[in-house]
Design a protein around this motif. Structure first.
Motif, mmCIF file in Angstrom:
data_model
loop_
_atom_site.group_PDB
_atom_site.id
_atom_site.type_symbol
_atom_site.label_atom_id
_atom_site.label_comp_id
_atom_site.label_asym_id
_atom_site.label_seq_id
_atom_site.Cartn_x
_atom_site.Cartn_y
_atom_site.Cartn_z
ATOM 1 N N ALA A 70 0.819 -1.214 0.000
ATOM 2 C CA ALA A 70 0.000 0.000 0.000
ATOM 3 C C ALA A 70 0.856 1.267 0.000
ATOM 4 O O ALA A 70 0.555 2.218 -0.724
ATOM 5 N N THR A 71 1.902 1.287 0.797
ATOM 6 C CA THR A 71 2.741 2.486 0.844
ATOM 7 C C THR A 71 3.368 2.729 -0.524
ATOM 8 O O THR A 71 3.413 3.859 -1.010
ATOM 9 N N THR B 107 2.127 1.901 -3.329
ATOM 10 C CA THR B 107 1.050 2.389 -4.194
ATOM 11 C C THR B 107 0.979 3.917 -4.133
ATOM 12 O O THR B 107 0.870 4.594 -5.156
ATOM 13 N N GLY B 108 1.065 4.446 -2.912
ATOM 14 C CA GLY B 108 0.980 5.894 -2.734
ATOM 15 C C GLY B 108 2.207 6.620 -3.270
ATOM 16 O O GLY B 108 2.092 7.676 -3.889
ATOM 17 N N VAL B 109 3.376 6.035 -3.033
ATOM 18 C CA VAL B 109 4.604 6.668 -3.528
ATOM 19 C C VAL B 109 4.567 6.741 -5.054
ATOM 20 O O VAL B 109 4.851 7.786 -5.655
ATOM 21 N N ALA C 21 1.932 6.703 -7.035
ATOM 22 C CA ALA C 21 0.900 7.646 -7.481
ATOM 23 C C ALA C 21 1.421 9.079 -7.397
ATOM 24 O O ALA C 21 1.207 9.885 -8.306
ATOM 25 N N ALA C 22 2.118 9.377 -6.299
ATOM 26 C CA ALA C 22 2.621 10.742 -6.116
ATOM 27 C C ALA C 22 3.704 11.052 -7.144
ATOM 28 O O ALA C 22 3.725 12.129 -7.729
ATOM 29 N N LEU C 23 4.617 10.106 -7.384
ATOM 30 C CA LEU C 23 5.660 10.332 -8.389
ATOM 31 C C LEU C 23 5.016 10.593 -9.745
ATOM 32 O O LEU C 23 5.423 11.502 -10.478
ATOM 33 N N ASP C 24 3.991 9.821 -10.069
ATOM 34 C CA ASP C 24 3.294 10.021 -11.347
ATOM 35 C C ASP C 24 2.694 11.413 -11.417
ATOM 36 O O ASP C 24 2.785 12.101 -12.431
ATOM 37 N N GLU D 13 -0.231 -2.252 -9.693
ATOM 38 C CA GLU D 13 0.553 -1.056 -9.375
ATOM 39 C C GLU D 13 1.947 -1.220 -9.979
ATOM 40 O O GLU D 13 2.508 -2.315 -9.998
#
Ligand SMILES: Cc1ncc(C[n+]2csc(CCOP(=O)(O)OP(=O)(O)O)c2C)c(N)n1
Ligand code: SF4
Lengths: 393, 293
Positions: free
Chosen positions: B73-74, B76-78, B80-83, B117
C-alpha cells in the motif's frame, strides 16, 4: 463564489476539489461513501487532476497516503467508524512522520451491534493519535474547515481530521457558498512540502530511533500542536479576509451572563441554539459553548468562556467505558485548576444516532439547575431498554 | 566471475546486520542493478534495523520506513505521487521480509498487484520472523525449529508457495532468486526494472542467526537450497509463461538439512518425507514449465 444546495458530504468533496488535492485514497463505508463517490467521479471526468486509489482496506488507504504525502503531494481520504478504527496504527504513523494529511471523518457508532448512525466514539477514541480534530456544525463549516485544515496541517506538519455527524450532517442538504478556485488558491497555495522522498537528495524517513532522540521527536509533535492554537487565529483571520466567515476554536453564545453553560459539539449545537432562544425568552440565563476544535484542546479559550458560569452541563454523544463522556472529561480537566471553578455535569445522549431534541437538552439544563452538585458518574439521558435489561433504575 | 553491474555501491559498509546475513547480500546486488533512481519502501523487518538508526542510513537512496503490513500500500501511494509529479523514471521498490510478505502484509500485497501497481516488490526470504527473534512464519519450511515451533512442535506444515500465489494474480513478472546465484539475481532485477506494472522477486536469503549455521556457510547453504530443488530458480511472465532458469544436480535434501541447527531434530523418516515433498513440488513445476522429467 456560488451558492449551491449541497449535502455535507458534497461540501467535503467540493473542498477537496478546490484544495487541488493530488492523491485521494478511500475504502467505502457508510456513511462516508457519498464523499468518495463524487471525488472518484471528479478524478475520472478530469474535473480534478488527481489520482484516485481504490485500495483494498482502510489500513492500506492510509498507508498509501503516507507514501504519497511523503513523496510530496497533497492528499485526502474519508472514513468512518470501523474504517477509522482499522486505521488506528497508521493514524499514529501519519502524525509521527509529520505528514499533513487531511481526512474527513463521518462520526458513526462502532459495532457491535451494527449501527451506521451518528456517534462520536469513533473519532474520540483517536484523540491521542496526534491528529488535529475539528467538529463541524453545518455544511458551510465543513467546507470552510476543510480548506483551513489543509492550511494549518501544512503549516505545522501534522495531520488533521474534519469531523461531521453521520446523516444529520453528511446526508443533509443545505445552502452552501462554494468559493471560486481563484479565491481558494489565494488562501491555500500549492503544496510546498518541507521534506520529501527525492532521489536527488536521498535520506531515510521514519527510521529506527533510539531513546536518545525519540523523546525530543515526541516533544516536537507536542509543540506543533501547541502552535496550532496560535496559528488558528491568523489562519481564520486570513480566511475571513477572503471569504467573510470565521468560527473560532470555540464559539461562546451568550455565555457572559449565563448561569448555566451547555457545552456542545457538532450538529447538536444547532439544536441547542433553538433551545437557547426559548429559554432566554423565558428569562433563563443559559449559554452555549460550542467546542469546534478538540485537538489541540483550546483550554484557555474554554476557561475564558466559562469564567462567569455557575454550572456547566456537557453533552457527550460518546462514552469512555469505565470513565465518563469524553468532552466532559476534557472540560473538567480544563477548568479544574481555575480556583472556584464551576461544577461540571456530564450527560450522555444520542448514542448510535438517537435524536437529541430540544427536549433532551432542556432536561439536561433542568437537571443541572436543580441538582446541588454533579454526580461522579455521567447522567445517561432517555435510557429505556438498556436500563430495563440490566435491572437498573 | 565478473558481474555486469555498477561499480557504484548504494549500500554502505558498517551496517548492523549479523555477519553472513543473506539479506544484506541480496540488497547490495539488487541496488547495484537498480541504481540511484530508486525509492525504497521498507516495512518492519530485519532490514528496518540494518538500514540504520536516525540520523544514519545504510542506503544511498531515499527510503521510507513504514508499518509492517503496508509494503504494497505504501508503495502504491509513492508511485501515485511520483506520477502526479511527472516522475516516471524513478523505480519504486518495496523491500520486505517473508513475514511482511507471506503473512501480515499479504493483503496489501495482493491488493497492490491486483491493481497492477507499477512497482517491484522484493521479498527477501529468511524463512521466519527474524527481527523479533526467530518466530515461525508461513514461509518457515516443513521441519524447522523456531522459537514458536520448539521441541517436538517443530513446524509440521508446508511452506506457503508465495510465487504461485502471486502468479495467480497474473502479475507481469514473478521470479525467484538466490544470493548464491548473483548473475541470475542481477539479470532478474534488471528484467524486473524494465517491465511495467507489478513485479515480484522472491529472494532466498540465508540467516545464520536464525538457521543456526556458521556465518561463513551462508552462501553455501543458499546454493544447496537450489541444488537440492528446495528453492528452484524460475520466473513466470504474465502469470502463464514459466521458465526454469537452472537445472540443479538434485542433491538429496538431507545434505542441506544436516548442516543447519534448525533441522537437527529431524529423523531419517522425516527427511524421507521431506524429500518426497520436494520431489513432488519439482515435478509440478516442471509440468507448469512444459518440461517433463
Ligand atoms: C503490526 C505489527 N505487528 C508486529 C510487529 C513486530 N514485528 C516487527 S518485525 C517482525 C518480524 C518481521 O519478520 P519478516 O517480515 O520475516 O522479516 P525479518 O525480520 O525476518 O527480516 C515483527 C513480528 C510490528 N512491527 N507490527
Ligand atoms: S537475524 Fe538473520 S536476517 Fe536478520 S540481520 Fe541477522 S542474519 Fe540477517
Amino acid at each position: 463564489m456560488m451558492r449551491r444546495v449541497l449535502e455535507g458530504s458534497h461540501a467535503v468533496a467540493e473542498a477537496v476539489r478546490l484544495a487541488r488535492v493530488q492523491v485521494i485514497s478511500a475504502y467505502p463505508i457508510t456513511p462516508q461513501t457519498h464523499i468518495v463517490e463524487i471525488l472518484s467521479d471528479y478524478c475520472a471526468s478530469g474535473k480534478m487532476n488527481a489520482r484516485f486509489l481504490r485500495v483494498e482496506s482502510e489500513h492500506s488507504c492510509l498507508a498509501a497516503l503516507i507514501g504519497a504525502q511523503s513523496t510530496g503531494v497533497r492528499t485526502f481520504t474519508a472514513t468512518s467508524s470501523q474504517g477509522l478504527a482499522l486505521m488506528h496504527e497508521l493514524l499514529h504513523w501519519a502524525s509521527g512522520a509529520r505528514l499533513p494529511i487531511v481526512m474527513a471523518e463521518v462520526n458513526r457508532a462502532l459495532a457491535p451491534g451494527w449501527n451506521i448512525w451518528t456517534d462520536q466514539s469513533d473519532s474520540l477514541a483517536q484523540r491521542d493519535t496526534g491528529w488535529m480534530q475539528f467538529y463541524c456544525e453545518d455544511a458551510q463549516e465543513v467546507l470552510d474547515t476543510m480548506l483551513m485544515a489543509y492550511r494549518l496541517a501544512e503549516m505545522v506538519n501534522l495531520p488533521a481530521m474534519v469531523v461531521l455527524d453521520a446523516f444529520f450532517l453528511s446526508h443533509t442538504y443545505e445552502p452552501v457558498d462554494v468559493p471560486g478556485q481563484e479565491e481558494v488558491d489565494r488562501f491555500l497555495p500549492a503544496y510546498a512540502p518541507g521534506f520529501r522522498l527525492d532521489t536527488a537528495h536521498p535520506f531515510a524517513l521514519s527510521p529506527l530511533v533510539a531513546p536518545n532522540a525519540y523523546m525530543e521527536m515526541r516533544y516536537e509533535i507536542a509543540a506543533a500542536m501547541e502552535d496550532v492554537l496560535e496559528k488558528l487565529d491568523s489562519v481564520e483571520g486570513e480566511f475571513a479576509g477572503i471569504f467573510g466567515r470565521r468560527y473560532g476554536a470555540v464559539e461562546a453564545v451568550r455565555c457572559e451572563d449565563a448561569d448555566i453553560v451547555l457545552v456542545t459539539s457538532g450538529t447538536v449545537t444547532s439544536t441547542a441554539r433553538i433551545l437557547l432562544e426559548e429559554l432566554r425568552a423565558k428569562g433563563e440565563k443559559v449559554g452555549i459553548l460550542k467546542i469546534k476544535m478538540f485537538r489541540p484542546f483550546p483550554v484557555e479559550a474554554i476557561r475564558r468562556a466559562l469564567a462567569g458560569a455557575k454550572k456547566i452541563a456537557v453533552v457527550d454523544r460518546n462514552f469512555s467505558f469505565g470513565a465518563t463522556g469524553i468532552f466532559a472529561q476534557e472540560v473538567r480537566a480544563a477548568v479544574c485548576n481555575v480556583p472556584e471553578h464551576p461544577p461540571v455535569f456530564g450527560f450522555i445522549a444520542g448514542l448510535g444516532g438517537r435524536d437529541i431534541t430540544t427536549g433532551v437538552l432542556a432536561s439536561m439544563i433542568e437537571q443541572t439547575k436543580t441538582a446541588e452538585a454533579p454526580p461522579a458518574e455521567s447522567i445517561w439521558i432517555g435510557l429505556t431498554e438498556a436500563a430495563y435489561a440490566t435491572g437498573r433504575s | 566471475m565478473q558481474l555486469d553491474v555498477l561499480d557504484q555501491e548504494l549500500m554502505c559498509s558498517g551496517h548492523v546486520g549479523c555477519p553472513g546475513c543473506g539479506a544484506t547480500i541480496a540488497m547490495r546486488f539488487f541496488l547495484k542493478t537498480l541504481g540511484e533512481k530508486t525509492v525504497m519502501v521498507l516495512p518492519a523487518c530485519c532490514w528496518s534495523v540494518i538500514a540504520g538508526p536516525y540520523p544514519q542510513s545504510t542506503l544511498k537512496i531515499p527510503v521510507i520506513h513504514t508499518a509492517f503490513e503496508t509494503g504494497g500500500a505504501t508503495a502504491t501511494g509513492v508511485r501515485a505521487a511520483l506520477d502526479m509529479l511527472g516522475d516516471t523514471e524513478t523505480t519504486v521498490v518495496t523491500w520486505a521480509g517473508d513475514g511482511g510478505t507471506f503473512d501480515i502484509g499479504f493483503q496489501a500485497l495482493s491488493g497492490a498487484v491486483e491493481r497492477n501497481e507499477d512497482f517491484i516488490y522484493v521479498c527477501y526470504d529468511n524463512e521466519a520472523y527474524m527481527n523479533t527473534g526467530i518466530q515461525r512464519s508461513s514461509s518457515t519450511p516443513y521441519g524447522a525449529w523456531t522459537t514458536t515451533t520448539p521441541g517436538t512442535h517443530w513446524k509440521h506444515l508446508r511452506k506457503k508457495n508465495i510465487v504461485e500465489a502471486l502468479v495467480a494474480h497474473r502479475i507481469p513478472y514473478a521470479a525467484t532468486a538466490n544470493i548464491a546465484f548473483p548473475e541470475d539475481l542481477v539479470r532478474k532485477a534488471r528484467k524486473a526494472k524494465s517491465i511495467k506494472g507489478s513485479r515480484f522477486l522472491h529472494i532466498f536469503a540465508s540467516c545464520p542467526t536464525g538457521w543456526r549455521i556458521p556465518s561463513e556457510m551462508s552462501i553455501k547453504i543458499a546454493r544447496m537450497a537450489v541444488q537440492t530443488n528446495i528453492f528452484p530458480l524460475y520466473e513466470v511472465e504474465d502469470g502463464v509463461r514459466y521458465t526454469i532458469n537452472y537445472k540443479p544436480r538434485e542433491y538429496l535434501v538431507r545434505e542441506y538439512f544436516k548442516l543447519q541447527g534448525r533441522f537437527r531434530h529431524l529423523t531419517d523418516q522425516d527427511l524421507d518425507a521431506i524429500q518426497e515433498m520436494v520431489n513432488e513440488d519439482w515435478q509440478l513445476l516442471l509440468r507448469k514449465a512444459g518440461e517433463h522429467a
